[in-house]
Design an enzyme around this catalytic site. Structure first.
Site, PDB file in Angstrom:
ATOM      1  N   LYS A  49      15.079   1.486  -0.828  1.00 45.29           N
ATOM      2  CA  LYS A  49      16.526   1.325  -0.715  1.00 45.29           C
ATOM      3  C   LYS A  49      17.087   2.315   0.138  1.00 45.29           C
ATOM      4  O   LYS A  49      17.957   2.090   1.074  1.00 45.29           O
ATOM      5  CB  LYS A  49      16.985   1.452  -1.901  1.00 45.29           C
ATOM      6  N   GLN A  93      18.611   3.342 -11.166  1.00 47.60           N
ATOM      7  CA  GLN A  93      17.415   2.723 -10.983  1.00 47.60           C
ATOM      8  C   GLN A  93      16.764   2.552 -12.410  1.00 47.60           C
ATOM      9  O   GLN A  93      16.748   3.733 -13.412  1.00 47.60           O
ATOM     10  CB  GLN A  93      16.238   3.454 -10.274  1.00 47.60           C
ATOM     11  N   ASP A 116      25.093  -2.646  -8.427  1.00 42.78           N
ATOM     12  CA  ASP A 116      24.081  -3.499  -8.997  1.00 42.78           C
ATOM     13  C   ASP A 116      24.563  -4.577  -9.730  1.00 42.78           C
ATOM     14  O   ASP A 116      23.971  -5.589 -10.340  1.00 42.78           O
ATOM     15  CB  ASP A 116      23.142  -2.872 -10.066  1.00 42.78           C
TER      16      ASP A 116
HETATM   17  N1  GUN Z   1      14.709  -2.312 -11.570  1.00 39.59           N
HETATM   18  C1  GUN Z   1      14.118  -3.256 -11.195  1.00 39.59           C
HETATM   19  N2  GUN Z   1      15.042  -4.040 -10.596  1.00 39.59           N
HETATM   20  C2  GUN Z   1      16.193  -3.214 -10.396  1.00 39.59           C
HETATM   21  C3  GUN Z   1      17.354  -3.446  -9.851  1.00 39.59           C
HETATM   22  O1  GUN Z   1      17.757  -4.534  -9.199  1.00 39.59           O
HETATM   23  N3  GUN Z   1      18.247  -2.410 -10.125  1.00 39.59           N
HETATM   24  C4  GUN Z   1      18.068  -1.451 -10.572  1.00 39.59           C
HETATM   25  N4  GUN Z   1      19.057  -0.400 -10.738  1.00 39.59           N
HETATM   26  N5  GUN Z   1      16.996  -1.100 -11.282  1.00 39.59           N
HETATM   27  C5  GUN Z   1      16.083  -2.139 -11.110  1.00 39.59           C
END
Ligand code: GUN
Length: 278
Positions: A49, A93, A116
């Site tokens: 990311k 996350q 998100d």
């Molecule tokens: N863990 C697995 N997929 C995601 C996601 O799309 N966003 C976040 N913040 N954590 C995750």
């Protein structure tokens, strides 16, 4: 043999396009990613990311907190980022270490910085089809990929395997808002393959390797694999048994190179769009 839905190529195209638009902005979009603890998969995702945010020309900061971080310390960081002018998007996350409940934190992120789309305000807006500030990245990336290949959603029978708050539930809303007929199945569903065999679009998000086999798929169906599983040899696998399903399906996403890169492209789009709204 099914046509491959190339998420990697589309993701690169989207990120390049945003990079060009970002060059024209007075102020760079800023993404703040919070990583608590040492989950190995999360570390890889967060690194990707950050890399793609930098590729897009954004400011990107990763806030690494130790496994034993207290609730108060994490709330304090979220509060700081809510008040930081340079941070347009905040991503916590998941999963968090066991002693922390994600829902004690996700509703503390300013909904206008909730990159998100996990805040209850944004989840509610998605359910009401009322323009959330951001839409969850994996579902958004999947819809973008289907659109790129002109796969018709209206009237299609879409079956989603998995009911998570991150993928299954928000994806069901996005598909419903696009007039698909949506069925969500899960671990307690009876006669799973009877239902999946009806799917024009079958999306699997369980994290269980080889969950979907060729005999569960309708001829010509579109099969989307959200699973990312590292097998005992360190190789990445999906939920879908690619070899048997590719002979039956009309379209299929590979793992890697399908949904994973599209999730990151959606994150980059969300960050860019949030930065314009402030
Ligand atoms: N863990 C697995 N997929 C995601 C996601 O799309 N966003 C976040 N913040 N954590 C995750």
């Amino acid at each position: 043999m099914a046509q491959i839905l190339d998420g990697k190529a589309l993701s690169n195209k989207i990120i390049e396009n945003i990079r060009e638009k970002t060059l024209l902005l007075d102020k760079k979009p800023g993404l703040g990613v919070i990583l608590v603890g040492e989950n190995p998969a999360s570390k890889v995702y967060v690194k990707n990311k950050e890399k793609q945010a930098l590729n897009a020309g954004f400011n990107s900061a990763v806030y690494k907190l130790p496994e034993n971080t207290s609730k108060d310390d994490l709330l304090k960081l979220i509060d700081e980022l809510n008040n930081d002018e340079g941070t347009n998007g905040i991503l916590l996350q998941l999963p968090l270490p066991k002693h922390l409940n994600p829902y004690d934190f996700l509703d503390k992120i300013n909904p206008k910085k909730d990159v998100d789309g996990f805040h209850p305000v944004n989840a509610g807006k998605l359910m009401l089809n009322e323009k959330p500030y951001a839409v969850p990245c994996t579902p958004k990336g999947i819809i973008t990929l289907l659109d790129e290949y002109n796969i018709k959603l209206e009237g299609a029978n879409a079956v989603i395997i998995g009911r998570s708050n991150i993928v299954g539930k928000p994806l069901s809303m996005l598909l419903l808002n696009r007039n698909a007929t949506v069925t969500v199945v899960h671990s307690k569903t009876k006669n799973l393959s009877e239902i999946t065999k009806n799917a024009d679009i079958l999306i699997s998000a369980t994290g269980r390797a080889d969950m979907v086999t060729g005999n569960m798929v309708k001829k010509g169906a579109v099969v989307i694999d959200v699973g990312i599983i590292r097998d005992e040899n360190g190789k990445l696998r999906g939920d879908v048994d690619f070899d048997s399903v590719k002979e039956i399906a009309g379209f299929i996403t590979p793992v890697p190179g399908g949904v994973g890169p599209m999730t990151i492209a959606a994150l980059i789009q969300n960050t860019y769009e949030l930065s314009l709204k402030e």
